[in-house]
Design a protein around this motif. Structure first.
Motif, PDB file in Angstrom:
ATOM      1  N   ARG A  45      -0.864   9.501   8.001  1.00  0.00           N
ATOM      2  CA  ARG A  45      -1.850  10.639   7.772  1.00  0.00           C
ATOM      3  C   ARG A  45      -1.355  11.144   6.468  1.00  0.00           C
ATOM      4  N   LEU A  46      -0.054  11.083   6.092  1.00  0.00           N
ATOM      5  CA  LEU A  46       0.121  11.630   4.738  1.00  0.00           C
ATOM      6  C   LEU A  46      -0.540  10.987   3.601  1.00  0.00           C
ATOM      7  N   ARG A  47      -0.491   9.712   3.901  1.00  0.00           N
ATOM      8  CA  ARG A  47      -1.249   8.897   2.964  1.00  0.00           C
ATOM      9  C   ARG A  47      -2.819   9.241   2.769  1.00  0.00           C
ATOM     10  N   PHE A  48      -3.554   9.310   3.981  1.00  0.00           N
ATOM     11  CA  PHE A  48      -4.832   9.858   3.945  1.00  0.00           C
ATOM     12  C   PHE A  48      -5.327  11.142   4.122  1.00  0.00           C
ATOM     13  N   SER A  49      -4.144  12.185   3.607  1.00  0.00           N
ATOM     14  CA  SER A  49      -4.477  13.483   3.503  1.00  0.00           C
ATOM     15  C   SER A  49      -4.887  14.077   5.047  1.00  0.00           C
ATOM     16  N   ASN A  50      -4.044  13.772   5.945  1.00  0.00           N
ATOM     17  CA  ASN A  50      -4.352  13.988   7.442  1.00  0.00           C
ATOM     18  C   ASN A  50      -5.925  14.133   7.791  1.00  0.00           C
ATOM     19  N   LYS A  51      -6.750  13.075   7.466  1.00  0.00           N
ATOM     20  CA  LYS A  51      -7.938  12.890   7.909  1.00  0.00           C
ATOM     21  C   LYS A  51      -8.252  12.743   9.182  1.00  0.00           C
ATOM     22  N   ALA A  69       5.869  12.965  -2.529  1.00  0.00           N
ATOM     23  CA  ALA A  69       6.126  11.740  -2.684  1.00  0.00           C
ATOM     24  C   ALA A  69       7.568  11.457  -2.109  1.00  0.00           C
ATOM     25  N   ASN A  70       8.508  12.451  -2.352  1.00  0.00           N
ATOM     26  CA  ASN A  70       9.832  12.489  -1.611  1.00  0.00           C
ATOM     27  C   ASN A  70       9.827  12.517  -0.074  1.00  0.00           C
ATOM     28  N   GLN A  71       8.778  13.110   0.568  1.00  0.00           N
ATOM     29  CA  GLN A  71       8.447  12.907   1.967  1.00  0.00           C
ATOM     30  C   GLN A  71       8.294  11.780   2.292  1.00  0.00           C
ATOM     31  N   TYR A  72       7.146  10.970   1.568  1.00  0.00           N
ATOM     32  CA  TYR A  72       6.910   9.736   2.052  1.00  0.00           C
ATOM     33  C   TYR A  72       7.969   8.649   1.806  1.00  0.00           C
ATOM     34  N   ILE A  73       8.744   8.819   0.648  1.00  0.00           N
ATOM     35  CA  ILE A  73       9.703   7.852   0.432  1.00  0.00           C
ATOM     36  C   ILE A  73      10.795   7.949   1.583  1.00  0.00           C
ATOM     37  N   ALA A  74      11.075   9.087   2.084  1.00  0.00           N
ATOM     38  CA  ALA A  74      12.250   9.271   3.202  1.00  0.00           C
ATOM     39  C   ALA A  74      11.633   8.491   4.503  1.00  0.00           C
ATOM     40  N   ASN A 121       0.838  -1.287  -0.078  1.00  0.00           N
ATOM     41  CA  ASN A 121      -0.002  -0.033  -0.190  1.00  0.00           C
ATOM     42  C   ASN A 121       0.822   1.261  -0.148  1.00  0.00           C
ATOM     43  N   SER A 122       1.988   1.226   0.790  1.00  0.00           N
ATOM     44  CA  SER A 122       2.949   2.428   0.697  1.00  0.00           C
ATOM     45  C   SER A 122       3.472   2.706  -0.499  1.00  0.00           C
ATOM     46  N   LEU A 123       3.958   1.524  -1.157  1.00  0.00           N
ATOM     47  CA  LEU A 123       4.517   1.641  -2.394  1.00  0.00           C
ATOM     48  C   LEU A 123       3.402   2.470  -3.654  1.00  0.00           C
ATOM     49  N   THR A 124       2.407   1.746  -3.347  1.00  0.00           N
ATOM     50  CA  THR A 124       1.258   2.262  -4.385  1.00  0.00           C
ATOM     51  C   THR A 124       0.794   3.524  -3.899  1.00  0.00           C
ATOM     52  N   ALA A 125       0.911   4.244  -2.810  1.00  0.00           N
ATOM     53  CA  ALA A 125       0.631   5.656  -2.393  1.00  0.00           C
ATOM     54  C   ALA A 125       1.605   6.501  -3.121  1.00  0.00           C
ATOM     55  N   ILE A 126       2.962   6.088  -3.090  1.00  0.00           N
ATOM     56  CA  ILE A 126       4.044   6.736  -3.368  1.00  0.00           C
ATOM     57  C   ILE A 126       3.939   6.865  -5.107  1.00  0.00           C
ATOM     58  N   GLN A 127       3.647   5.547  -5.826  1.00  0.00           N
ATOM     59  CA  GLN A 127       3.519   5.707  -7.270  1.00  0.00           C
ATOM     60  C   GLN A 127       2.236   6.701  -7.618  1.00  0.00           C
TER      61      GLN A 127
END
Length: 239
Positions: A102-108, A62-67, A45-51
């Motif tokens: 939170r990054l993935r779900f837009s801080n929801k 995307a860079n934040q997420y990868i780091a 799911n994380s790799l899909t989110a980055i993609q």
């Protein structure tokens, strides 16, 4: 003389057997810890989110997420084979995990920590990474399906009561269907919960005089409707 020789041989054999059991439990504990954290669904799911972020040309995000993702994986691999980690390290990995979600779900959803002021985060040790499956369950199966007017909220509470460390993961999400209340978890959540319970069981076998506990509570609103869930982990301080 023969009797004494047999007595001491039997005693040594029992001590060696006990040592072998402890060694096996420690190895099993570490393997369970690793299985609990390297969740293939989480990685996928994380790799899909980055993609998806790259497709949307959101390169900074995307860079934040990868780091953060790479640091989380490295941290997990470093700590999952240890017998114990201090609370500060556990909190660091919780913060990082929640940041990714939170990054993935837009801080929801809101994340709040309630930690007693008199707790020394560097002096209290717990099984490493034991909270991660519980945090993941609370977010994915509690908060994300929430569709009513309340704001999704995740609370991590840490306190000491009667020489017992209590770590609570509390969410105000959808809870469980009434027919499932009283059971431990639904089938889709059972793997992570089972792994945590198995670690607690092994810990108790290693320290039979100092029992740790796992408690699951269904939260209910005044009108009787589901109002989330609470999971408590209880650890004796001297463990």
């Amino acid at each position: 003389c023969v009797f004494l020789t047999g007595f001491f041989y039997d005693r040594i054999s029992k001590k060696q057997e006990r040592k072998n059991v402890i060694t096996r439990l420690i190895i099993e504990q570490r393997l369970i810890a690793l299985k609990a954290q390297i969740n293939p669904h989480f990685i996928s799911n994380s790799l899909t989110a980055i993609q998806q972020l790259i497709i949307e040309n959101n390169i900074d995000k995307a860079n934040q997420y990868i780091a953060k993702f790479s640091f989380l994986i490295r941290y997990t691999l470093n700590y999952s084979d240890k017998s114990a980690a201090c609370l500060r390290n556990e909190l660091d990995i919780i913060d990082l995990n929640v940041e990714l979600e939170r990054l993935r779900f837009s801080n929801k959803f809101i994340f709040e920590k309630q930690i007693d002021d008199d707790i020394d985060l560097d002096e209290i040790f717990i099984p490493p990474l034991i909270t991660q499956p519980l945090i993941e369950n609370a977010i994915w199966h509690g908060l994300m399906p929430l569709r009513d007017e309340r704001i999704p909220k995740l609370i991590l509470k840490i306190e000491i009561v009667d020489e017992t460390l209590i770590i609570s993961v509390i969410d105000n999400g959808v809870g469980r269907p009434e027919k499932m209340q009283g059971a431990i978890q639904t089938k889709r959540e059972s793997r992570g919960t089972w792994l945590v319970m198995n670690r607690i069981s092994n810990l108790n076998r290693l320290h039979p005089q100092n029992k740790s506990e796992f408690r699951f509570t269904d939260l209910v609103a005044p009108d009787g409707s589901p109002a989330g869930s609470r999971v408590d982990l209880l650890f004796p301080l001297n463990v």
